[in-house]
Design an enzyme around this catalytic site. Sequence first.
Site, PDB file in Angstrom:
ATOM      1  N   GLY A 231       0.812  -1.216   0.000  1.00  0.00           N
ATOM      2  CA  GLY A 231       0.000   0.000   0.000  1.00  0.00           C
ATOM      3  C   GLY A 231       0.847   1.268   0.000  1.00  0.00           C
ATOM      4  N   GLU A 252       6.317  -0.707  -5.504  1.00  0.00           N
ATOM      5  CA  GLU A 252       5.170  -0.958  -6.386  1.00  0.00           C
ATOM      6  C   GLU A 252       3.937  -0.789  -5.522  1.00  0.00           C
ATOM      7  OE1 GLU A 252       5.069  -1.350  -9.479  1.00  0.00           O
ATOM      8  OE2 GLU A 252       7.192  -1.727  -9.874  1.00  0.00           O
ATOM      9  N   CYS A 286      -3.401  -4.909  -7.964  1.00  0.00           N
ATOM     10  CA  CYS A 286      -2.992  -3.506  -8.170  1.00  0.00           C
ATOM     11  C   CYS A 286      -3.467  -3.052  -9.537  1.00  0.00           C
ATOM     12  CB  CYS A 286      -1.485  -3.367  -8.149  1.00  0.00           C
ATOM     13  SG  CYS A 286      -0.734  -4.111  -6.750  1.00  0.00           S
ATOM     14  N   GLU A 385      -8.193   3.948  -4.129  1.00  0.00           N
ATOM     15  CA  GLU A 385      -8.052   2.514  -4.377  1.00  0.00           C
ATOM     16  C   GLU A 385      -8.873   1.741  -3.342  1.00  0.00           C
ATOM     17  OE1 GLU A 385      -4.290   0.420  -3.639  1.00  0.00           O
ATOM     18  OE2 GLU A 385      -4.567  -0.486  -5.611  1.00  0.00           O
TER      19      GLU A 385
HETATM   20  C1  UN1 Z   1      -0.486  -6.979  -8.747  1.00  0.00           C
HETATM   21  O1  UN1 Z   1      -1.686  -6.949  -8.625  1.00  0.00           O
HETATM   22  O2  UN1 Z   1       0.261  -6.360  -7.956  1.00  0.00           O
HETATM   23  O3  UN1 Z   1      -0.965  -7.862 -14.463  1.00  0.00           O
HETATM   24  C2  UN1 Z   1       0.235  -7.780  -9.768  1.00  0.00           C
HETATM   25  C3  UN1 Z   1      -1.524  -8.574 -13.627  1.00  0.00           C
HETATM   26  C4  UN1 Z   1      -0.710  -9.646 -12.949  1.00  0.00           C
HETATM   27  C5  UN1 Z   1       0.122  -9.073 -11.864  1.00  0.00           C
HETATM   28  C6  UN1 Z   1      -0.626  -8.208 -10.900  1.00  0.00           C
HETATM   29  N1  UN1 Z   1       0.127 -10.282 -13.937  1.00  0.00           N
HETATM   30  O4  UN1 Z   1      -2.696  -8.428 -13.329  1.00  0.00           O
END
Ligand code: UN1
Length: 498
Positions: A231, A252, A286, A385
Amino acid sequence: MSFRAEEFGLFVGGRWVTPPSAQRFETVNPATGETVGSFVVGSPDDVKDAVAAAHRAFPGWKATPAPKRGEILLEVARRMRRAKADLGGIVTREMGKVIAEGLGDVQESIDFIEYMAGEGRRLFGETVPSELRAKFCMTVRQPKGVVACITPWNFPTAIPNWKIAAALITGNTIVFKPASGTARCAAEVVRIYEESGVPPGVLNLVTGSGGVVGNALVADPRVRAISFTGGVETGRDVYVRGAQGLKMVHLELGGKNPVILMDDADLPLALDGVLFGAFGTAGQRCTATSRLIVHTKVYDEFLGMLTDRLDRFTVGDPLDPATGMGPVASADQEKKILGYIDLGRTEATLRYGGRKRTGGIYDRGHFLEPTIFETRHGTRISREEIFGPVLSVVRVGDYDEAVKVANDVDYGLSSSIYTRDVNRAFRAITDLEAGITYINAPTIGAEVQLPFGGIKNTGNGGREAGSAAIEEFTEIKSVFVDFSSKLQKAQIDRESAI
Ligand code: UN1
């Protein structure tokens, strides 16, 4: 497959150890409430031991030829492929994503480990001309040293492997601190590396809280780099603390990823994509599609198609291949998402879902309905989010407005546009402020051989996966070899060089 809960220690210096006075915590299946595993609550001393083990192992691992490191990774990939069905089942049991996605999580791990194994025979540097005669210039890549990998629960094997395989092929040693909720997946992954011949101390696992284990790792001066996925608030804290030690911090973080649906889009294609993007992994990626920005000409038609399809969408047992969406990952997740749904009811129009499922199997787990809000752009649910199965739909009049709405959030991870107009598609590639743009495909499903990451609050400039993973975990050394047998002064001895 038969499944049973198991007890794990920490993995330090090549051994599974349980410190004498260790407290324990358990992970729980979010669909059933059953225990999945029991783990040690790591202490600052445990972190010290793990970092010391990684530090001791570093010179030997650095000196191991990179192709040899690659062979070990290939063995990891082989073993993981053999374990795929079991490990995918554990992902689903511990995190709640449906079984096809549990297996996909493991497949993404295998793909990346294989990709990195090949890097063992590349790890390219540059050769560049010198301004002087009889002088050779090149760059070589070197490992950073001990690195900390701090990972989330939503991709409990793939994200750890993105970090671990990249850090290992480049010659670093690791202390791995996984999310507590998916510690079993982490321990199973570490076991496979252990069995594949990764030398003692090269990969260490310390389970426990972010506040204790994570902070101790970030504070330890021997840890030279931190790769963190999670987060924004925690990421910012890790960045600030890491800066005190002048460490490389790779982040990330979140996303608020839009799909733009233009009036010339292939609507049935977009329907499949939006459903997968928004409700795959119960929206806990994400990269999840959390905003749908729809051209007014197709708005009513598409929303009708979406809600019709959701009527046939099943929420339930994630181990059943027919299930569309499993539970959300934990009680905390459920609470946070329901909080956003309550907020949405006050600031937007609830179009679909919005409730926790109850009765029968639902009472044992954290099952929410796929939820759709119609909203104007600017509401909190359309900007923050949520990390759950909640899609905000915004109506727009044209392409320019769609792009403006898409870009007007604090995040910039993934983005997508559905259109049949090739010119508009290429404009979108330029216009959308995000690290990833899809054309006629949903916002999820990145492939491992491309860099992954985003702009704005999604990160701090780096990328992982793909070739970028090598950048993340190496220092570049510039090398000058003067074979003229005399002192040649760069910038000064210009004439003699001509
Ligand atoms: C994530 O949610 O942090 O592109 C990674 C995607 C997956 C990876 C997600 N290959 O949805």
